[in-house]
Design a protein around this motif. Structure first.
Motif, PDB file in Angstrom:
ATOM      1  N   GLU A 307       0.781  -1.256   0.121  1.00 55.44           N
ATOM      2  CA  GLU A 307       0.012   0.049  -0.189  1.00 55.44           C
ATOM      3  C   GLU A 307       0.838   1.112  -0.164  1.00 55.44           C
ATOM      4  O   GLU A 307       2.101   1.088   0.679  1.00 55.44           O
ATOM      5  CB  GLU A 307      -0.988   0.006   1.359  1.00 55.44           C
ATOM      6  N   ARG A 313      -5.108  10.109   1.464  1.00 53.47           N
ATOM      7  CA  ARG A 313      -5.743   8.931   0.945  1.00 53.47           C
ATOM      8  C   ARG A 313      -4.658   7.792   1.191  1.00 53.47           C
ATOM      9  O   ARG A 313      -3.559   7.932   1.349  1.00 53.47           O
ATOM     10  CB  ARG A 313      -6.101   9.249  -0.313  1.00 53.47           C
ATOM     11  N   ASP A 315      -3.588   4.344  -1.138  1.00 56.28           N
ATOM     12  CA  ASP A 315      -3.584   3.448  -2.472  1.00 56.28           C
ATOM     13  C   ASP A 315      -3.279   2.042  -2.064  1.00 56.28           C
ATOM     14  O   ASP A 315      -2.331   1.844  -1.530  1.00 56.28           O
ATOM     15  CB  ASP A 315      -2.458   3.810  -3.496  1.00 56.28           C
ATOM     16  N   GLY A 319      -6.487  -3.136  -3.968  1.00 57.14           N
ATOM     17  CA  GLY A 319      -7.777  -2.635  -4.452  1.00 57.14           C
ATOM     18  C   GLY A 319      -8.857  -2.902  -3.612  1.00 57.14           C
ATOM     19  O   GLY A 319     -10.060  -2.238  -3.841  1.00 57.14           O
TER      20      GLY A 319
END
Ligand SMILES: [Zn+2]
Length: 368
Positions: A307, A313, A315, A319
């Motif tokens: 990650e 945020r 990523d 997912g």
């Protein structure tokens, strides 16, 4: 230790009945239950110091109502029991079946099933334990965390066997390339790359929160202030290799790669007194030469990441928004100008996410 001093100052403020005005005062006075001057009038500087400590705690308290009892040791202990045990058949958010489940036939009392009197016996915890827990709680609120971070389990007695997953370059004698550590422990690892931004507040946060991180440094970005990273190392951060000048290694000859990787080994030894055996290629880009060269200058593992964290945020490589045990999280030494926030914002985001999903931030070097 800083945390304890902060807690002491805050406690003193409460004894003296010092408030910080308006809503914050109401919250804390409600907790303290006493606004009496008990030991004479404090000096002006003592009063100011205590008031400032109280203000920090109070701000944290307002951010998280559950922290109303932040400095009451017994309440902190009760919260731990709530977090890590099963009550009325409902597991707490920190409950880990592998660690806390009672074996068949046992009473469960020593495991994660809270006995009837757990909340009374919690009061029998030693005051030192309670104070440490309370200090951790207060510090978490002071830094604006949503929850108190979970403590990592003890390091494994034997490090996991690392293997390069399918799809990544590998070969006999080459260091494994990994994106997560094979472990069932509820830990994730936080790694910070490059080194451009030397944020003093990050040092303060690491010092107070005691969150382990690993730094992958590029000489060109840190050479103006290796002292900053020496201090970070003194606080427990391990220092690793991220090349001399942050090139895309795939575009370089083996000889050039040797200079970048082994040259950075020399720089690390010069500045920190010892070399590392952990290397991360810039951008995660590497080829077979990279691994050969890295092995030749003492590298035994090449951690990539699962990650990537930003101030605003995350990523997720897979997912799905979920962490897995042993995930390696990447972020960078940056600040406003490069992204929307400062280093404490990133640390807060990562630690809160880990805690929310029942993970502690562990020390990568304990596992690889
Ligand atoms: Zn980088």
């Amino acid at each position: 230790m800083q945390l304890v001093r902060q807690a002491e100052k805050t406690a003193r403020a409460r004894r003296w009945g010092i408030t910080v005005g308006a809503a914050g005062a109401l919250v804390l006075i409600g907790v303290v239950g006493s606004a009496q001057h008990s030991d004479g009038s404090p000096s002006e500087s003592e009063r100011r110091e205590a008031e400032s400590a109280l203000r920090l705690t109070t701000l944290g308290t307002l951010r998280a109502p559950v922290a109303t009892f932040a400095l009451e040791g017994r309440a902190a202990t009760v919260r731990r029991v709530e977090r890590d045990t099963v009550r009325d058949g409902v597991p707490g958010p920190g409950y880990d079946p592998a660690r806390d489940a009672a074996p068949a036939g046992s009473s469960g009392a020593a495991y994660g099933v809270a006995p009837e009197d757990a909340f009374d016996s919690a009061g029998a915890q030693t005051s030192a334990q309670a104070q440490a827990e309370a200090a951790r709680t207060a510090t978490a609120w002071n830094w604006g965390l949503a929850r108190v971070p979970l403590l990592p389990p003890p390091p494994p007695a034997v490090k996991p066997r690392l293997a390069t997953p399918p799809g990544l370059s590998r070969g006999p004698g080459l260091p494994p390339v990994i994106t997560r550590v094979p472990t069932q422990d509820r830990v994730v690892f936080l790694t910070i790359d490059d080194g451009a931004k030397k944020d003093p507040e990050l040092l303060q946060m690491l010092r107070e929160l005691d969150v382990p991180v690993s730094a992958f440094l590029t000489d060109e970005l840190v050479r103006d202030d290796y002292g900053y990273y020496r201090e970070m190392r003194r606080l427990g951060t391990a220092i690793h290799n991220h090349t001399l000048s942050h090139p895309n290694l795939r575009r370089l000859s083996a000889e050039q790669q040797h200079r970048e990787i082994c040259g950075q080994q020399d720089a690390i030894e010069r500045e920190f007194g010892e070399r590392t055996r952990i290397f991360r290629p810039p951008y995660g880009n590497y080829d077979a030469d990279t691994l050969q060269v890295a092995a030749s200058c003492g590298i035994s593992v090449v951690p990539l990441w699962s990650e990537e964290a930003f101030p605003d945020r995350m990523d997720f490589g897979r997912g799905d928004g979920l962490l897995l045990p042993g995930d390696i999280i990447l972020t960078h030494f940056r600040g406003r100008g490069q992204w929307r926030g400062e280093m404490p914002d990133v640390i807060r985001r990562v630690v809160d996410l880990a805690t929310e999903q029942g993970f502690a931030v562990g020390r990568l070097e304990d596992y690889v």
